[in-house]
Scaffold this motif. Structure first.
Motif, PDB file in Angstrom:
ATOM      1  N   THR A  59     -54.135  51.260 -87.405  1.00  0.00           N
ATOM      2  CA  THR A  59     -53.557  51.080 -86.095  1.00  0.00           C
ATOM      3  C   THR A  59     -54.074  49.671 -85.521  1.00  0.00           C
ATOM      4  OG1 THR A  59     -53.432  51.873 -83.798  1.00  0.00           O
ATOM      5  CG2 THR A  59     -55.447  52.398 -85.141  1.00  0.00           C
ATOM      6  N   PRO A  60     -53.121  48.979 -84.758  1.00  0.00           N
ATOM      7  CA  PRO A  60     -53.684  47.789 -84.122  1.00  0.00           C
ATOM      8  C   PRO A  60     -54.536  47.827 -82.735  1.00  0.00           C
ATOM      9  CG  PRO A  60     -51.228  48.212 -83.922  1.00  0.00           C
ATOM     10  CD  PRO A  60     -51.682  49.325 -84.698  1.00  0.00           C
ATOM     11  N   GLY A  61     -54.490  49.353 -82.551  1.00  0.00           N
ATOM     12  CA  GLY A  61     -55.238  49.425 -81.396  1.00  0.00           C
ATOM     13  C   GLY A  61     -54.441  50.671 -80.641  1.00  0.00           C
ATOM     14  N   ALA A  62     -55.074  51.457 -79.512  1.00  0.00           N
ATOM     15  CA  ALA A  62     -54.425  52.343 -78.668  1.00  0.00           C
ATOM     16  C   ALA A  62     -53.366  51.651 -77.823  1.00  0.00           C
ATOM     17  CB  ALA A  62     -55.322  53.073 -78.043  1.00  0.00           C
ATOM     18  N   PHE A  63     -52.445  52.245 -77.299  1.00  0.00           N
ATOM     19  CA  PHE A  63     -51.287  51.654 -76.646  1.00  0.00           C
ATOM     20  C   PHE A  63     -51.936  51.350 -75.299  1.00  0.00           C
ATOM     21  CE2 PHE A  63     -47.487  51.764 -73.498  1.00  0.00           C
ATOM     22  CZ  PHE A  63     -46.626  50.667 -74.129  1.00  0.00           C
ATOM     23  N   PRO A  64     -51.862  49.937 -74.874  1.00  0.00           N
ATOM     24  CA  PRO A  64     -52.579  49.416 -73.597  1.00  0.00           C
ATOM     25  C   PRO A  64     -51.529  49.370 -72.380  1.00  0.00           C
ATOM     26  CG  PRO A  64     -51.616  47.475 -74.920  1.00  0.00           C
ATOM     27  CD  PRO A  64     -51.309  48.976 -75.740  1.00  0.00           C
ATOM     28  N   GLY A  65     -50.510  50.160 -72.562  1.00  0.00           N
ATOM     29  CA  GLY A  65     -49.599  50.125 -71.137  1.00  0.00           C
ATOM     30  C   GLY A  65     -50.210  50.836 -69.835  1.00  0.00           C
ATOM     31  N   LEU A  66     -49.715  50.404 -69.004  1.00  0.00           N
ATOM     32  CA  LEU A  66     -50.095  51.026 -67.745  1.00  0.00           C
ATOM     33  C   LEU A  66     -50.061  52.705 -67.910  1.00  0.00           C
ATOM     34  CD1 LEU A  66     -51.012  50.752 -64.519  1.00  0.00           C
ATOM     35  CD2 LEU A  66     -48.584  50.577 -63.958  1.00  0.00           C
ATOM     36  N   GLU A  67     -48.850  53.368 -68.082  1.00  0.00           N
ATOM     37  CA  GLU A  67     -48.706  54.687 -68.233  1.00  0.00           C
ATOM     38  C   GLU A  67     -49.685  55.310 -69.118  1.00  0.00           C
ATOM     39  OE1 GLU A  67     -45.459  52.833 -71.252  1.00  0.00           O
ATOM     40  OE2 GLU A  67     -46.575  52.084 -69.247  1.00  0.00           O
ATOM     41  N   ALA A  68     -50.236  54.538 -69.990  1.00  0.00           N
ATOM     42  CA  ALA A  68     -51.200  55.053 -70.860  1.00  0.00           C
ATOM     43  C   ALA A  68     -52.409  55.419 -70.030  1.00  0.00           C
ATOM     44  CB  ALA A  68     -51.244  54.559 -72.210  1.00  0.00           C
ATOM     45  N   GLU A  69     -52.738  54.429 -69.499  1.00  0.00           N
ATOM     46  CA  GLU A  69     -54.014  54.596 -68.619  1.00  0.00           C
ATOM     47  C   GLU A  69     -53.922  55.486 -67.363  1.00  0.00           C
ATOM     48  OE1 GLU A  69     -56.700  52.704 -69.318  1.00  0.00           O
ATOM     49  OE2 GLU A  69     -55.752  51.790 -71.151  1.00  0.00           O
ATOM     50  N   GLU A  70     -52.682  55.578 -67.033  1.00  0.00           N
ATOM     51  CA  GLU A  70     -52.510  56.515 -66.015  1.00  0.00           C
ATOM     52  C   GLU A  70     -52.631  57.884 -66.393  1.00  0.00           C
ATOM     53  OE1 GLU A  70     -49.267  54.285 -62.943  1.00  0.00           O
ATOM     54  OE2 GLU A  70     -48.396  55.454 -64.680  1.00  0.00           O
ATOM     55  N   ARG A  71     -52.349  58.158 -67.689  1.00  0.00           N
ATOM     56  CA  ARG A  71     -52.397  59.551 -68.436  1.00  0.00           C
ATOM     57  C   ARG A  71     -53.764  59.665 -69.067  1.00  0.00           C
ATOM     58  NH1 ARG A  71     -47.044  58.391 -69.764  1.00  0.00           N
ATOM     59  NH2 ARG A  71     -47.546  58.230 -71.983  1.00  0.00           N
ATOM     60  N   GLY A  72     -54.621  58.724 -68.835  1.00  0.00           N
ATOM     61  CA  GLY A  72     -56.077  59.180 -69.434  1.00  0.00           C
ATOM     62  C   GLY A  72     -56.276  58.495 -70.812  1.00  0.00           C
ATOM     63  N   GLN A  73     -55.980  57.443 -70.956  1.00  0.00           N
ATOM     64  CA  GLN A  73     -56.045  56.913 -72.518  1.00  0.00           C
ATOM     65  C   GLN A  73     -57.523  56.751 -72.845  1.00  0.00           C
ATOM     66  OE1 GLN A  73     -54.992  56.441 -75.466  1.00  0.00           O
ATOM     67  NE2 GLN A  73     -53.743  54.728 -75.271  1.00  0.00           N
ATOM     68  N   GLY A  74     -58.434  56.507 -72.075  1.00  0.00           N
ATOM     69  CA  GLY A  74     -59.889  56.402 -72.378  1.00  0.00           C
ATOM     70  C   GLY A  74     -60.415  57.669 -72.384  1.00  0.00           C
ATOM     71  N   GLU A  75     -59.969  58.702 -71.508  1.00  0.00           N
ATOM     72  CA  GLU A  75     -60.644  59.940 -71.804  1.00  0.00           C
ATOM     73  C   GLU A  75     -60.148  60.761 -72.712  1.00  0.00           C
ATOM     74  OE1 GLU A  75     -60.904  64.461 -71.453  1.00  0.00           O
ATOM     75  OE2 GLU A  75     -58.878  63.026 -71.276  1.00  0.00           O
TER      76      GLU A  75
ATOM     77  N   ASN B 215     -43.801  53.070 -81.883  1.00  0.00           N
ATOM     78  CA  ASN B 215     -44.593  52.261 -81.131  1.00  0.00           C
ATOM     79  C   ASN B 215     -45.565  51.528 -81.818  1.00  0.00           C
ATOM     80  OD1 ASN B 215     -45.251  51.676 -78.270  1.00  0.00           O
ATOM     81  ND2 ASN B 215     -46.905  52.791 -78.323  1.00  0.00           N
ATOM     82  N   PHE B 216     -45.080  51.146 -82.963  1.00  0.00           N
ATOM     83  CA  PHE B 216     -45.864  50.109 -83.864  1.00  0.00           C
ATOM     84  C   PHE B 216     -47.394  50.530 -84.217  1.00  0.00           C
ATOM     85  CE2 PHE B 216     -42.857  47.451 -81.389  1.00  0.00           C
ATOM     86  CZ  PHE B 216     -42.293  46.702 -82.252  1.00  0.00           C
ATOM     87  N   GLY B 217     -47.411  51.875 -84.327  1.00  0.00           N
ATOM     88  CA  GLY B 217     -48.561  52.760 -84.556  1.00  0.00           C
ATOM     89  C   GLY B 217     -49.769  52.637 -83.511  1.00  0.00           C
ATOM     90  N   MET B 218     -49.167  52.475 -82.304  1.00  0.00           N
ATOM     91  CA  MET B 218     -50.073  52.507 -80.973  1.00  0.00           C
ATOM     92  C   MET B 218     -49.927  53.652 -80.340  1.00  0.00           C
ATOM     93  SD  MET B 218     -50.091  48.200 -79.855  1.00  0.00           S
ATOM     94  CE  MET B 218     -48.319  48.537 -79.420  1.00  0.00           C
ATOM     95  N   PRO B 219     -50.949  54.693 -80.475  1.00  0.00           N
ATOM     96  CA  PRO B 219     -50.910  55.892 -79.866  1.00  0.00           C
ATOM     97  C   PRO B 219     -50.986  55.777 -78.197  1.00  0.00           C
ATOM     98  CG  PRO B 219     -52.169  56.110 -81.662  1.00  0.00           C
ATOM     99  CD  PRO B 219     -52.034  54.750 -81.464  1.00  0.00           C
ATOM    100  N   ASN B 220     -50.214  56.749 -77.434  1.00  0.00           N
ATOM    101  CA  ASN B 220     -50.610  57.189 -76.194  1.00  0.00           C
ATOM    102  C   ASN B 220     -51.624  58.246 -75.989  1.00  0.00           C
ATOM    103  OD1 ASN B 220     -48.724  55.586 -74.019  1.00  0.00           O
ATOM    104  ND2 ASN B 220     -47.418  55.950 -75.916  1.00  0.00           N
ATOM    105  N   PRO B 221     -52.295  58.624 -74.879  1.00  0.00           N
ATOM    106  CA  PRO B 221     -53.163  59.700 -74.636  1.00  0.00           C
ATOM    107  C   PRO B 221     -52.637  61.131 -75.369  1.00  0.00           C
ATOM    108  CG  PRO B 221     -52.993  58.361 -72.475  1.00  0.00           C
ATOM    109  CD  PRO B 221     -51.928  57.918 -73.796  1.00  0.00           C
ATOM    110  N   GLU B 222     -51.448  61.161 -75.237  1.00  0.00           N
ATOM    111  CA  GLU B 222     -50.826  62.688 -75.997  1.00  0.00           C
ATOM    112  C   GLU B 222     -50.861  62.542 -77.312  1.00  0.00           C
ATOM    113  OE1 GLU B 222     -47.260  60.087 -74.269  1.00  0.00           O
ATOM    114  OE2 GLU B 222     -49.372  60.889 -73.571  1.00  0.00           O
ATOM    115  N   GLY B 223     -51.104  61.293 -78.000  1.00  0.00           N
ATOM    116  CA  GLY B 223     -51.122  61.017 -79.461  1.00  0.00           C
ATOM    117  C   GLY B 223     -52.676  61.799 -79.716  1.00  0.00           C
ATOM    118  N   TYR B 224     -53.646  61.222 -79.018  1.00  0.00           N
ATOM    119  CA  TYR B 224     -54.998  61.612 -79.390  1.00  0.00           C
ATOM    120  C   TYR B 224     -55.251  63.269 -79.018  1.00  0.00           C
ATOM    121  CZ  TYR B 224     -55.633  57.086 -80.275  1.00  0.00           C
ATOM    122  OH  TYR B 224     -55.580  55.520 -81.019  1.00  0.00           O
TER     123      TYR B 224
END
Length: 318
Positions: free
Chosen positions: A160-176, A128-137
């Protein structure tokens, strides 16, 4: 085939000339040793001149160089192959953009954690181009807690170019997930060393970026936003990315000057991609040097010092 950045054109010309003269000597038996020596000297001088005067944007380009070594390459070299990768966050899945596990470095067991980009198109998609989802953190945090349980230090390699900004990442709590890591890492009762080895973008980098010692390789960057994204927000175009890179103060020298990191690790002349083995050797020495000091520090003092360091950053107005 070697990849050259736009400002490396003089280096490319000299390396092409060097290759031609070597080929002439091997294929035709012509003695070109004197010319080869002159070109090699000129090559060293040119590399030194170019890389000692890089602009912030050029350093961003170097940090993204496709031949620059990534996290797993560092871990493999530093641990001499004695690395056991651990998978999964025990909640959703195993995030391939975040890697981690126990490794041995000169007889010491260390928990290594970092983002992995991928060395070709297929692997970049897989990672994923080095962009982790919430489960990565959450995987990273699980491994840190495991290291704490067994009283083992943690080394985080940021790229990393940043945490993955996809909708599913936000739904699973990227910020948290990132915020939870900041809280937990600040209180972790084992030494933490963080090294920015490539791109250090936004919360994606900060999610594994809290440490007793935060270091940056010479040609890397660390910022809340990439120059391109900053340019697109402020000027509605990517055309001002060089100006944005200058304004963001994102280079290792800027970060050290602003007391946001603890040190800069010098790279071989021409960048880490020109001599990965030398880079691995330098990074390993830095890790061992800081580990030796941190392991002697009392746990309570370690945590208190870490919290105090990060609380002192920036300015607060009421």
């Amino acid at each position: 085939m070697a990849v050259y950045l736009d400002f490396e054109e003089p280096i490319k010309v000299l390396e092409d000339q060097l290759a031609e003269n070597v080929k002439l000597q091997v294929d035709k038996g012509v003695d070109t040793s004197k010319i080869i020596n002159e070109i090699e000297k000129k090559l060293v001088e040119t590399r030194k001149e170019i890389y000692s005067n890089l602009t912030p944007w050029q350093k961003v380009q170097v940090s993204r160089h496709p031949e620059r070594p990534y996290t797993l390459a560092y871990i493999k070299a530093i641990t001499d192959g004695e690395f056991i990768e651990l998978h999964g966050d025990r909640t959703v899945k195993d995030d391939k953009a975040m890697v981690g596990g126990f490794g041995s470095i000169d007889g010491q067991t260390v928990m290594f954690i970092g983002q992995q980009k991928g060395i070709n198109t297929k692997m970049r998609q897989y990672r994923n181009f080095g962009m982790p989802n919430p489960e990565g953190y959450r995987k990273a945090l699980r491994l840190m807690k495991m290291a704490e349980k067994f009283n083992k230090p943690v080394v985080c390699l940021v790229d990393t170019p940043g945490a993955f900004p996809g909708l599913e990442a936000e739904e699973r709590g990227q910020g948290e997930a990132i915020a939870r890591n900041l809280l937990e890492m600040s209180q972790l009762e084992v030494p933490i060393i963080v090294i920015v080895i490539g791109e250090g973008a936004s919360g994606g980098a900060l999610g594994i970026g809290i440490g007793d010692k935060v270091l940056m390789l010479e040609n890397t960057w660390y910022s809340v936003i990439s120059p391109e994204s900053c340019s697109s927000i402020l000027w509605r175009s990517w055309d001002f990315k060089e100006r944005a890179a200058e304004a963001l103060k994102l280079t290792a020298n800027d970060m050290l000057e602003n007391k946001l990191i603890d040190g800069i690790i010098k790279e071989p002349i021409g960048g880490a991609h020109t001599n990965p083995d030398k880079t691995f050797e330098i990074v390993k020495k830095e890790i061992l040097k800081h580990l030796a000091k941190l392991k002697e520090t009392d746990k309570d003092k370690l945590v208190a010092s870490r919290i105090k360091k990060f609380c002192a950053m920036g300015a607060v107005g009421e």
